[in-house]
Design an enzyme around this catalytic site. Sequence first.
Site, mmCIF file in Angstrom:
data_model
loop_
_atom_site.group_PDB
_atom_site.id
_atom_site.type_symbol
_atom_site.label_atom_id
_atom_site.label_comp_id
_atom_site.label_asym_id
_atom_site.label_seq_id
_atom_site.Cartn_x
_atom_site.Cartn_y
_atom_site.Cartn_z
ATOM 1 C CB ALA A 216 30.902 44.469 37.462
ATOM 2 C CG ASN A 217 35.137 44.187 33.681
ATOM 3 O OD1 ASN A 217 36.015 43.691 34.369
ATOM 4 N ND2 ASN A 217 35.097 45.485 33.394
ATOM 5 N NE ARG A 218 33.943 35.648 34.357
ATOM 6 C CZ ARG A 218 34.352 34.647 33.610
ATOM 7 N NH1 ARG A 218 34.062 34.621 32.323
ATOM 8 N NH2 ARG A 218 35.047 33.663 34.130
#
Length: 412
Positions: A216-218
């Site tokens: 995932a990313n932030r």
Amino acid sequence: MNKQAKSRILEERRILIGITGSIAVYKAVDLASKLTQAGARVEVILTEAAQQFVRPLTFQSVTGLRAYTDVDLWGSEAHVLHIGLAESADLLVIAPATANTIAKLAHGQADSLLTVTALAARCPLLLAPAMDSGMFEHPATQDNLKTLEERGVVVVGPVEGRMASGLIGKGRMVEPAELMGHIRWVLGREGSLAGRKVLVTAGGTHEPIDPVRVVANRSSGKQGFALAQASLDRGAEVTLITGPVHLATPVGARRLDVTTANEMRDAVLSEVEGSDVLLMAAAVADFRPTKVVESKIKRRKGPPEVQLEPTDDILGLVASHREKTDHPTVVVGFAAESQDMVENAQVKLEEKKLDLIVANDITASDSGFAVDTNRVTLINAQGAVEKLPLMSKAEVAEEIMERVVALLGKEG
Ligand code: CTP
């Protein structure tokens, strides 16, 4: 001390709130306060029954403006007061609206300052009913609400839940935050994007490794959601395609939830044809695991080797689609950079054939992921570079939408 963030759609707007006799008045105090903090000029009219629950002073204290009662109807300004209030209002909100007041409004009765003013007013009227569910379901109330809706009155709620009687049913007034969304929608519906379709993507995608783990990313989705709200504030029909986020859907937006980059790609490609504008704020994963392991990878087997493969560049696919169809008219991309921000963003603008790119430096702590503020640089297709100061994500969205409106204007 920080100043409360104003909202452009509400700033300096004159909102008249009618308060009728229901225990839901406590929510109306919160609503009056929220609207005032957002920059609106809020005046209040209380009926006799409302004053059994709350005093005018309560409202005056949160709005800093007058709260009127029937005593004022018979006072020295009596002959002009209701006309003045009605004419100066951009919106009349009656919240809570009791069955009795709804009946009076439906039949044009004018026996109190509130009902006289409602009859004189030509601004939009929004009602938030609050009553026992039996009263709400009664054919008389239902007929009255139907009559009012046919006249263009916007009725919001009531919702299911626990009522003052202790019973559970449909009769609770909607929450102030949601009412705010409806108020924005009514105020904005004839704005500069009325009749335009805006497609917004937000949040990051999740690419599964196994049933419990993801790459995932932030991204929090905040900037994308703010863009959806700013588009709604201008009257656009908004579709919001979002990855997994913890944010409330802006009132009026059609929300499509997706998880992976592939799902985001499919959703964008199926929605883009009818859209005038695409705002691609989502942080789409660039890589995904080559295969998804079907059962949970066990710790005792040691760290797995996860091989990655590239995902499709959605904006690249949109650019090809646009070459054939001319749609969407305006495409805005985003560039999250940790070095050589302007140069890298310029390359993306050209490669992805964008009209505008919004670049931000993700290494700054007050800008980018998860925080409420952003410091962005806007670069257009003509090469103009505009560095904006630190501002809230809502303000950044306003700035972007101003440029989008101008770009649409150019295209006719
Ligand atoms: N984007 C996209 N499809 C992807 C990845 C990104 O459409 N698979 C979009 C983003 O939504 C954003 C723009 O492309 O509007 C730029 O995204 P960014 O991640 O900054 O750029 P990349 O093209 O992925 O390049 P890099 O990661 O190398 O900086």
